[in-house]
Design an enzyme around this catalytic site. Structure first.
Site, PDB file in Angstrom:
ATOM      1  N   LYS A 200       4.924 -14.024   5.098  1.00  0.00           N
ATOM      2  CA  LYS A 200       5.086 -15.027   4.050  1.00  0.00           C
ATOM      3  C   LYS A 200       6.554 -14.996   3.622  1.00  0.00           C
ATOM      4  CE  LYS A 200       3.217 -18.093   1.313  1.00  0.00           C
ATOM      5  NZ  LYS A 200       2.956 -19.451   1.824  1.00  0.00           N
TER       6      LYS A 200
ATOM      7  N   ASP B 292      -0.813 -17.708   4.984  1.00  0.00           N
ATOM      8  CA  ASP B 292      -1.829 -18.601   4.416  1.00  0.00           C
ATOM      9  C   ASP B 292      -2.272 -19.628   5.465  1.00  0.00           C
ATOM     10  OD1 ASP B 292       0.734 -19.645   4.264  1.00  0.00           O
ATOM     11  OD2 ASP B 292       0.553 -20.385   2.217  1.00  0.00           O
TER      12      ASP B 292
ATOM     13  N   ASP C 297      -5.025  -6.024   6.424  1.00  0.00           N
ATOM     14  CA  ASP C 297      -6.298  -5.579   5.856  1.00  0.00           C
ATOM     15  C   ASP C 297      -7.184  -6.794   5.543  1.00  0.00           C
ATOM     16  OD1 ASP C 297      -8.217  -3.890   4.862  1.00  0.00           O
ATOM     17  OD2 ASP C 297      -7.155  -3.380   3.020  1.00  0.00           O
TER      18      ASP C 297
ATOM     19  N   TYR D 151       0.823  -1.213   0.000  1.00  0.00           N
ATOM     20  CA  TYR D 151       0.000   0.000   0.000  1.00  0.00           C
ATOM     21  C   TYR D 151       0.862   1.270   0.000  1.00  0.00           C
ATOM     22  CZ  TYR D 151      -4.365  -2.557   0.983  1.00  0.00           C
ATOM     23  OH  TYR D 151      -5.470  -3.378   0.911  1.00  0.00           O
TER      24      TYR D 151
ATOM     25  N   ASP E 216     -10.528  -8.628   7.831  1.00  0.00           N
ATOM     26  CA  ASP E 216     -11.845  -8.802   7.202  1.00  0.00           C
ATOM     27  C   ASP E 216     -12.283 -10.265   7.299  1.00  0.00           C
ATOM     28  OD1 ASP E 216     -11.621  -6.115   6.409  1.00  0.00           O
ATOM     29  OD2 ASP E 216     -12.622  -6.496   4.508  1.00  0.00           O
TER      30      ASP E 216
HETATM   31  N1  GGG Z   1     -13.423   2.683   6.787  1.00  0.00           N
HETATM   32  C1  GGG Z   1     -12.464   1.977   6.101  1.00  0.00           C
HETATM   33  C2  GGG Z   1     -12.623   1.996   4.615  1.00  0.00           C
HETATM   34  O1  GGG Z   1     -13.049   2.957   4.025  1.00  0.00           O
HETATM   35  N2  GGG Z   1     -12.279   0.870   4.024  1.00  0.00           N
HETATM   36  C3  GGG Z   1     -12.215   0.713   2.610  1.00  0.00           C
HETATM   37  C4  GGG Z   1     -10.839   0.351   2.118  1.00  0.00           C
HETATM   38  O2  GGG Z   1     -10.667   0.162   0.945  1.00  0.00           O
HETATM   39  N3  GGG Z   1      -9.874   0.255   3.017  1.00  0.00           N
HETATM   40  C5  GGG Z   1      -8.525  -0.029   2.709  1.00  0.00           C
HETATM   41  C6  GGG Z   1      -7.663   0.072   3.941  1.00  0.00           C
HETATM   42  O3  GGG Z   1      -8.187   0.030   5.060  1.00  0.00           O
HETATM   43  O4  GGG Z   1      -6.449   0.168   3.814  1.00  0.00           O
END
Ligand code: GGG
Length: 326
Positions: free
Chosen positions: A167, A199, A223, A120, A227
């Protein structure tokens, strides 16, 4: 309570529904002043800019910001806002709540996600019609900074230690560096740290989440895996997060804009309200933060529920119920 200033950036989609709910909670428990600021897809469509300079400057100067969600412009909004508060860690607790139908009701795992680099870091290139590349950045300094935070975090949480997820058997240079730095800091600090390949972690956490308490991850892994853990506890409507910097913090639900339900008034406000509880704690209002968490837990257990949790209540009704129990 004093008149501390909180910047409020609802963003897009259900961010514009759940952030006002969290703000109502903050207004209920304290005497804060609020400054609303724009960011996201809608402001980009209007002005050409997803993150107005004014919003960035407000967030960079404030002690605390409450953020909602970003959609298509996530990379232009969330990443610079995290950078504005010098946030090196995104704390994402994934907890199952009594009474909520969860795949794994025994889950109680906190993800400490590296927040500045990895994939990122924004270094993407289109080199030809056929070829795009991405540079994955891992530094020893950012990995150590995260590990130092993790050592203090597990001590505060009274946990035995943490797991570092990586990893490094494939990404030998980048995740190798991350793994080595995190394990070295843990050893220097006398904190137990186990390692697990990312993994394998995905499987293990689904089969038996009690194996994990605090999990230290590179950016993308944090991230995605948080989730995944949301799926174990009843959905993304339940996961808050705190982007912590040395002096400032940015607090946001883990979920995104949820375009499928945006505008219907049925978004679950729990994640945003719990994020605001983390904000309260960051500002030193620990008791208020704990009270808010308890009120949310109460409502999740026997109060009205939004459709994601099998109910038919709207965002406002759930928020009213939380406020009633404070
Ligand atoms: N509130 C978190 C949000 O907007 N998530 C959408 C997203 O794409 N998040 C990527 C990240 O948290 O780095």
């Amino acid at each position: 309570m004093s008149g501390e200033e909180i910047i409020v950036v609802p963003g897009d989609g259900i961010g514009t529904e759940v952030v006002p709910a969290a703000r109502r909670m903050l207004e209920h428990v304290g005497e804060f002043s609020f400054v609303e600021a724009d960011a996201g897809d809608a402001v980009k469509a209007e002005t050409g800019e997803a993150l107005p300079e004014e919003t960035y400057d407000l967030v960079a100067a404030a002690d605390a910001t409450l953020f909602g969600a970003a959609g298509e412009t996530a990379a232009d909004v969330i990443l610079p806002l995290r950078e504005a508060v010098d946030s090196f860690v995104n704390v994402r607790p994934a907890r199952a709540y009594p009474g909520v139908d969860a795949v794994r009701p025994e889950t109680d795992v906190v993800f400490l996600r590296e927040n500045t680099e990895g994939v990122y870091s924004g270094h993407e290139d289109r080199l030809s019609d056929d070829l795009s590349t991405l540079t994955r950045v891992i530094t020893t300094s950012a990995s150590e900074r995260l590990a130092e935070f993790a050592c203090e975090f597990v001590a505060d949480r009274d946990a035995d230690g943490f797991h570092v997820v990586h990893k490094a058997n494939v990404m030998r240079e980048t995740d190798g560096r991350f793994r080595e730095a995190v394990l070295r800091v843990a050893e220097e600090r006398g904190v137990d740290a186990d390692e697990v390949l990312m993994d394998a972690f995905a499987t293990h956490v689904c089969l038996d989440p009690t194996r994990f308490d605090t999990v230290v991850c590179p950016n993308l892994a944090g991230d995605v895996l948080s989730d995944l853990a949301a799926g174990l506890v009843g959905g993304l409507g339940l996961l808050p997060s705190a982007n912590i910097g040395p002096e400032r913090g940015l607090f946001e639900p883990v979920h995104g804009t949820a375009p499928d339900i945006a505008g219907e008034g049925v978004a679950n406000p729990a994640a945003a309200i719990l994020s605001a509880a983390m904000l309260l704690e960051f500002l030193g209002h620990e008791e208020d933060g704990a009270d808010v968490r308890a009120a949310v837990e109460d409502v999740l257990s026997d109060g009205p529920r939004t459709p994601d949790l099998g109910g038919d209540a709207g965002t406002d009704e759930v928020t009213d119920a939380v406020l009633d129990r404070l």
